[in-house]
Design a protein around this motif. Structure first.
Motif, PDB file in Angstrom:
ATOM      1  N   PHE A 183      -6.667  30.602  32.787  1.00 57.64           N
ATOM      2  CA  PHE A 183      -7.071  31.912  32.266  1.00 57.64           C
ATOM      3  C   PHE A 183      -6.708  32.102  30.798  1.00 57.64           C
ATOM      4  O   PHE A 183      -7.547  32.485  29.993  1.00 57.64           O
ATOM      5  CB  PHE A 183      -6.424  33.006  33.123  1.00 57.64           C
ATOM      6  CG  PHE A 183      -7.270  34.236  33.275  1.00 57.64           C
ATOM      7  CD1 PHE A 183      -8.361  34.235  34.130  1.00 57.64           C
ATOM      8  CD2 PHE A 183      -6.993  35.390  32.573  1.00 57.64           C
ATOM      9  CE1 PHE A 183      -9.152  35.371  34.280  1.00 57.64           C
ATOM     10  CE2 PHE A 183      -7.770  36.522  32.710  1.00 57.64           C
ATOM     11  CZ  PHE A 183      -8.857  36.507  33.568  1.00 57.64           C
ATOM     12  N   LEU A 184      -5.447  31.822  30.444  1.00 54.24           N
ATOM     13  CA  LEU A 184      -4.993  32.200  29.110  1.00 54.24           C
ATOM     14  C   LEU A 184      -5.497  31.266  28.016  1.00 54.24           C
ATOM     15  O   LEU A 184      -5.873  31.727  26.932  1.00 54.24           O
ATOM     16  CB  LEU A 184      -3.461  32.268  29.083  1.00 54.24           C
ATOM     17  CG  LEU A 184      -2.857  33.451  29.839  1.00 54.24           C
ATOM     18  CD1 LEU A 184      -1.336  33.371  29.815  1.00 54.24           C
ATOM     19  CD2 LEU A 184      -3.318  34.772  29.235  1.00 54.24           C
ATOM     20  N   VAL A 185      -5.488  29.969  28.270  1.00 53.48           N
ATOM     21  CA  VAL A 185      -5.933  29.034  27.226  1.00 53.48           C
ATOM     22  C   VAL A 185      -7.381  29.309  26.810  1.00 53.48           C
ATOM     23  O   VAL A 185      -7.678  29.426  25.610  1.00 53.48           O
ATOM     24  CB  VAL A 185      -5.747  27.579  27.687  1.00 53.48           C
ATOM     25  CG1 VAL A 185      -6.445  26.614  26.723  1.00 53.48           C
ATOM     26  CG2 VAL A 185      -4.264  27.241  27.773  1.00 53.48           C
ATOM     27  N   PRO A 225     -11.168  31.244  21.391  1.00 52.02           N
ATOM     28  CA  PRO A 225     -12.611  31.515  21.442  1.00 52.02           C
ATOM     29  C   PRO A 225     -13.449  30.428  20.776  1.00 52.02           C
ATOM     30  O   PRO A 225     -14.560  30.138  21.226  1.00 52.02           O
ATOM     31  CB  PRO A 225     -12.747  32.861  20.716  1.00 52.02           C
ATOM     32  CG  PRO A 225     -11.504  32.989  19.892  1.00 52.02           C
ATOM     33  CD  PRO A 225     -10.433  32.283  20.653  1.00 52.02           C
ATOM     34  N   GLU A 226     -12.927  29.789  19.680  1.00 55.39           N
ATOM     35  CA  GLU A 226     -13.705  28.754  19.007  1.00 55.39           C
ATOM     36  C   GLU A 226     -13.895  27.548  19.918  1.00 55.39           C
ATOM     37  O   GLU A 226     -15.003  27.017  20.073  1.00 55.39           O
ATOM     38  CB  GLU A 226     -13.018  28.333  17.701  1.00 55.39           C
ATOM     39  CG  GLU A 226     -12.923  29.439  16.669  1.00 55.39           C
ATOM     40  CD  GLU A 226     -11.711  30.334  16.882  1.00 55.39           C
ATOM     41  OE1 GLU A 226     -10.928  30.057  17.828  1.00 55.39           O
ATOM     42  OE2 GLU A 226     -11.555  31.306  16.130  1.00 55.39           O
ATOM     43  N   LEU A 227     -12.795  27.110  20.536  1.00 48.07           N
ATOM     44  CA  LEU A 227     -12.897  25.973  21.444  1.00 48.07           C
ATOM     45  C   LEU A 227     -13.714  26.338  22.685  1.00 48.07           C
ATOM     46  O   LEU A 227     -14.463  25.515  23.211  1.00 48.07           O
ATOM     47  CB  LEU A 227     -11.499  25.507  21.871  1.00 48.07           C
ATOM     48  CG  LEU A 227     -10.656  24.849  20.770  1.00 48.07           C
ATOM     49  CD1 LEU A 227      -9.261  24.536  21.293  1.00 48.07           C
ATOM     50  CD2 LEU A 227     -11.336  23.575  20.283  1.00 48.07           C
ATOM     51  N   LEU A 263     -15.737  32.845  30.186  1.00 48.08           N
ATOM     52  CA  LEU A 263     -14.639  33.662  30.718  1.00 48.08           C
ATOM     53  C   LEU A 263     -15.122  34.566  31.834  1.00 48.08           C
ATOM     54  O   LEU A 263     -14.367  35.405  32.317  1.00 48.08           O
ATOM     55  CB  LEU A 263     -14.033  34.523  29.600  1.00 48.08           C
ATOM     56  CG  LEU A 263     -12.883  33.892  28.815  1.00 48.08           C
ATOM     57  CD1 LEU A 263     -12.336  34.886  27.828  1.00 48.08           C
ATOM     58  CD2 LEU A 263     -11.787  33.393  29.721  1.00 48.08           C
ATOM     59  N   ARG A 264     -16.385  34.423  32.197  1.00 43.78           N
ATOM     60  CA  ARG A 264     -16.878  35.245  33.291  1.00 43.78           C
ATOM     61  C   ARG A 264     -16.105  34.888  34.551  1.00 43.78           C
ATOM     62  O   ARG A 264     -15.755  33.756  34.799  1.00 43.78           O
ATOM     63  CB  ARG A 264     -18.373  35.024  33.506  1.00 43.78           C
ATOM     64  CG  ARG A 264     -19.237  35.655  32.433  1.00 43.78           C
ATOM     65  CD  ARG A 264     -20.708  35.519  32.791  1.00 43.78           C
ATOM     66  NE  ARG A 264     -21.021  36.200  34.040  1.00 43.78           N
ATOM     67  CZ  ARG A 264     -21.263  37.507  34.130  1.00 43.78           C
ATOM     68  NH1 ARG A 264     -21.210  38.244  33.047  1.00 43.78           N
ATOM     69  NH2 ARG A 264     -21.549  38.048  35.292  1.00 43.78           N
ATOM     70  N   GLY A 293     -14.915  40.896  27.336  1.00 42.41           N
ATOM     71  CA  GLY A 293     -13.621  41.495  27.040  1.00 42.41           C
ATOM     72  C   GLY A 293     -12.971  42.166  28.220  1.00 42.41           C
ATOM     73  O   GLY A 293     -11.938  42.809  28.069  1.00 42.41           O
ATOM     74  N   ILE A 294     -13.568  42.039  29.399  1.00 40.46           N
ATOM     75  CA  ILE A 294     -12.994  42.612  30.617  1.00 40.46           C
ATOM     76  C   ILE A 294     -12.459  41.466  31.472  1.00 40.46           C
ATOM     77  O   ILE A 294     -13.198  40.555  31.847  1.00 40.46           O
ATOM     78  CB  ILE A 294     -14.043  43.403  31.424  1.00 40.46           C
ATOM     79  CG1 ILE A 294     -14.687  44.466  30.550  1.00 40.46           C
ATOM     80  CG2 ILE A 294     -13.410  44.024  32.659  1.00 40.46           C
ATOM     81  CD1 ILE A 294     -13.719  45.494  29.994  1.00 40.46           C
TER      82      ILE A 294
END
Length: 405
Positions: free
Chosen positions: A141-143, A148-150, A158-159, A263-264
């Protein structure tokens, strides 16, 4: 329309008291006949039960306009008397209308009230031990969220959401808040009591409003506690249409049908993940899972320290306490500390001299505190033995450690 129709409407309302449209129609017809007191009485009673109903607020406003003494009153026929309701308390009725409108606004923004205005300050570093759990949260989740670039380079999405599952009392909610803190996101927490409503369609609206509020405050974390209760298998809800609709609405919101979920971050906790509707576990929904089992030794030490820090203590061997409480949940250890403090307090009252909490107090409390996760382990054993397809390998490993498989 004649008075026979009014009588028929009254009988229909009496036989179907929950039919709002029917009662509103009766109020309108009564108002046309200048029977404003009865009309207002009907509408205000309904508004007390459903203050958000725009139809009722509109009817009440129309009745008040017809009933004002300074306004012309239309009689249904020349022979019918004109009744000015001068004795009616117009101010009170208007206050009722204003209150219903305010209540409707409060209801519409109820989901936003769940939002913590401050981003949680808790971080994963505040979670003692549980290194494997934290490592999996970082990887799944966090990485991706922090890079965002990678993420764009590798077309990673991230869905979807993260499901934290495991026995009760083991820190799933605390981990969710820590994850929100790591993301620097506003935190929405919703339990079944925040969502479910006895009125038809209100539960679905509550879910929708929650996502609307989160989208307006992104980045945001929505955390569903006890998702197995809110998102039950629809196959087991054949005779519960309302709950089936709630599950359907949750699927719609997770898919972002009515709005972008950019963003959610959607998290959920469950003690019974096998009861969750399979559709909620599909890609794009709760497709990442992390098992949160009983606290490890480092976490148990930290829990003892946290719960004894502000209490009078003697010389304690926290490592020995952690070894003696393997298999206990965080909630169990908190209870052990409270029971030991109570024993020391009662002894102090009996002797007239205050004394600190000792290792003996804590050992006695541990002996008297069974592991609360026992029933959960028994259920989990049946699941992994007879119906697991490999999904719950972590649970099986825990059962082996606890020697319950």
């Amino acid at each position: 329309m004649d008075d026979g129709v009014i009588a028929a409407l009254r009988r229909a309302v009496a036989s179907a008291p929950d039919d709002v449209e029917l009662a509103a129609h009766l109020a309108e017809e009564l108002s046309v006949r200048d029977q404003h007191d009865e009309a207002i009485g009907i509408v205000t009673k309904l508004l007390a039960r459903a203050p958000e109903n725009e139809r009722l607020r509109g009817v009440l406003a129309d009745v008040l306009r017809r009933a004002r003494p300074e306004a012309p009153v239309v009689a249904p026929a020349e022979s019918a008397p004109v009744a000015h309701a001068a004795r009616f308390d117009w101010s009170a009725a208007e206050r009722q209308l204003a209150a219903s409108e305010a209540a409707a606004l409060d209801d519409a923004s109820r989901a936003a009230d769940v939002l913590s205005d401050e981003v949680p300050v808790t971080r994963l570093s505040d979670v003692a031990g549980m290194s494997d759990v934290k490592r999996r949260i970082e990887a799944t989740f966090l990485v991706p969220a922090r890079n965002p670039e990678l993420r764009e380079m590798y077309a990673a999405s991230l869905r979807g959401g993260l499901l934290l599952y495991g026995p009760p009392g083991c820190g799933k909610t605390f981990l969710a808040r820590a994850l929100a803190g790591e993301l620097g996101a506003n935190f929405f927490s919703a339990s079944i009591t925040d969502i479910l409503d006895p009125y038809v369609g209100a539960s679905e609206r509550n879910l929708h409003d929650l996502f609307v509020a989160a989208r307006a405050s992104s980045p945001a974390v929505i955390f569903f506690d006890e998702i197995d209760t809110l998102g039950q298998r629809r196959s087991s809800l054949r005779n519960a249409a309302a709950m089936r609709n709630v599950v359907n609405q949750l699927l719609i919101e997770l898919d972002g049908v009515d709005g972008s979920n950019e963003g959610i971050y959607v998290l959920a906790a469950s003690n019974q993940p096998w009861d969750i509707d399979p559709a909620l576990r599909r890609p794009g929904r709760f497709d990442r899972t992390v098992f949160v089992g009983p606290p490890d030794a480092a976490a148990r030490e930290a829990i003892f320290v946290a719960h004894l820090r502000k209490r009078p203590i003697g010389e304690l061997d926290v490592k020995a306490l952690a070894r003696a409480t393997e298999g206990l949940s965080g909630a169990d250890i908190a209870f052990v500390c409270s029971a030991a403090a109570e024993a020391a307090l009662m002894d102090s009252v009996g002797t007239g001299r205050a004394r600190p909490i000792t290792m003996d107090d804590l050992r006695d409390a541990i002996k008297e505190t069974p592991a609360s996760i026992g029933p959960w382990l028994d259920t989990a054993r049946n699941i992994v033995t007879f119906s697991d397809d490999g999904t719950y390998a972590d649970v099986k490993a825990l059962l082996r450690r606890m020697r319950r498989s």
